[in-house]
Design a protein around this motif. Structure first.
Motif, short mmCIF file in Angstrom:
data_model
loop_
_atom_site.label_atom_id
_atom_site.label_comp_id
_atom_site.label_asym_id
_atom_site.label_seq_id
_atom_site.Cartn_x
_atom_site.Cartn_y
_atom_site.Cartn_z
N PHE A 5 0.84 -1.20 0.00
CA PHE A 5 0.00 0.00 0.00
C PHE A 5 0.87 1.25 0.00
N THR A 6 0.49 2.21 -0.80
CA THR A 6 1.16 3.51 -0.81
C THR A 6 0.16 4.56 -0.32
N PRO A 7 0.61 5.64 0.30
CA PRO A 7 -0.31 6.66 0.81
C PRO A 7 -1.23 7.18 -0.29
N LYS A 8 -2.41 7.60 0.12
CA LYS A 8 -3.45 8.06 -0.81
C LYS A 8 -4.11 9.33 -0.31
N VAL A 9 -4.76 10.01 -1.23
CA VAL A 9 -5.72 11.07 -0.93
C VAL A 9 -7.00 10.71 -1.66
N VAL A 10 -8.12 11.18 -1.13
CA VAL A 10 -9.39 11.00 -1.83
C VAL A 10 -9.59 12.24 -2.69
N THR A 11 -9.85 12.02 -3.97
CA THR A 11 -10.07 13.13 -4.89
C THR A 11 -11.35 12.88 -5.68
N TYR A 22 -10.37 17.76 -3.18
CA TYR A 22 -9.73 16.76 -2.34
C TYR A 22 -10.43 16.72 -0.99
N PHE A 23 -10.55 15.51 -0.44
CA PHE A 23 -11.23 15.30 0.84
C PHE A 23 -10.28 15.61 1.99
N THR A 24 -10.78 16.33 2.97
CA THR A 24 -9.96 16.70 4.13
C THR A 24 -10.28 15.81 5.32
N ALA A 25 -9.48 15.91 6.35
CA ALA A 25 -9.65 15.09 7.56
C ALA A 25 -10.96 15.41 8.28
N ASP A 26 -11.51 16.61 8.07
CA ASP A 26 -12.77 16.96 8.74
C ASP A 26 -13.99 16.80 7.83
N ASN A 27 -13.87 15.92 6.83
CA ASN A 27 -14.99 15.55 5.94
C ASN A 27 -15.52 16.70 5.10
N THR A 28 -14.65 17.63 4.74
CA THR A 28 -15.02 18.70 3.82
C THR A 28 -14.15 18.56 2.58
N LEU A 50 -15.41 5.69 1.12
CA LEU A 50 -16.85 5.48 1.32
C LEU A 50 -17.50 6.72 1.93
N GLU A 51 -16.82 7.32 2.90
CA GLU A 51 -17.34 8.54 3.53
C GLU A 51 -17.47 9.66 2.50
N ALA A 52 -16.48 9.81 1.65
CA ALA A 52 -16.51 10.85 0.62
C ALA A 52 -17.63 10.60 -0.38
N ILE A 59 -20.42 16.03 -5.31
CA ILE A 59 -19.19 15.56 -5.96
C ILE A 59 -19.50 14.44 -6.95
N VAL A 60 -18.54 14.18 -7.82
CA VAL A 60 -18.68 13.07 -8.77
C VAL A 60 -17.31 12.44 -8.98
N GLY A 61 -17.30 11.13 -9.16
CA GLY A 61 -16.08 10.43 -9.53
C GLY A 61 -15.01 10.34 -8.46
N ALA A 62 -15.39 10.13 -7.21
CA ALA A 62 -14.39 10.03 -6.14
C ALA A 62 -13.54 8.77 -6.31
#
Length: 102
Positions: A5-11, A22-28, A50-52, A59-62
């Motif tokens: 596994f490599t680090p990720k961001v939700v986009t 991009y998804f932040t730690a406080d769900n915004t 899943l949260e995003a 949003i679309v296409g997370a």
């Protein structure tokens, strides 16, 4: 054998404006990759995605994008994500219009 596994961001993309977000730690959501949550655990990455995706009204296409920690927050590890971060390249508008280094 699966790759480690490599680090990720939700986009995703903003549903109304089309901007990369991009998804932040406080769900915004933020338009700045440096403010995104860098996720270093595979199970946590799936849960954050899943949260995003629950925010599908705006949003679309997370998806999960590879990233790495940098001096000012997450940075892309693939040219596709660097391209998405800087915005369209056919002429200056949006993010590129506001930046003087592009």
């Amino acid at each position: 054998m699966p790759r480690p596994f490599t680090p990720k961001v939700v986009t995703a993309n903003d549903l109304l404006e089309g901007d990369v977000i991009y998804f932040t730690a406080d769900n915004t959501w933020t338009r700045e990759l440096s403010q995104a949550e860098l996720i270093t655990d595979e199970a946590e990455a799936q849960l954050r995605l899943l949260e995003a995706e629950k925010q599908n009204i705006s949003i679309v296409g997370a998806y999960l994008a590879d990233a790495k920690g940098g001096e000012n927050g997450p940075e892309p590890t693939h040219f596709r994500e660097e391209f998405r971060r800087t915005g369209p390249s056919n002429y200056s508008h949006g993010k590129q219009e506001a930046r003087s280094d592009v």
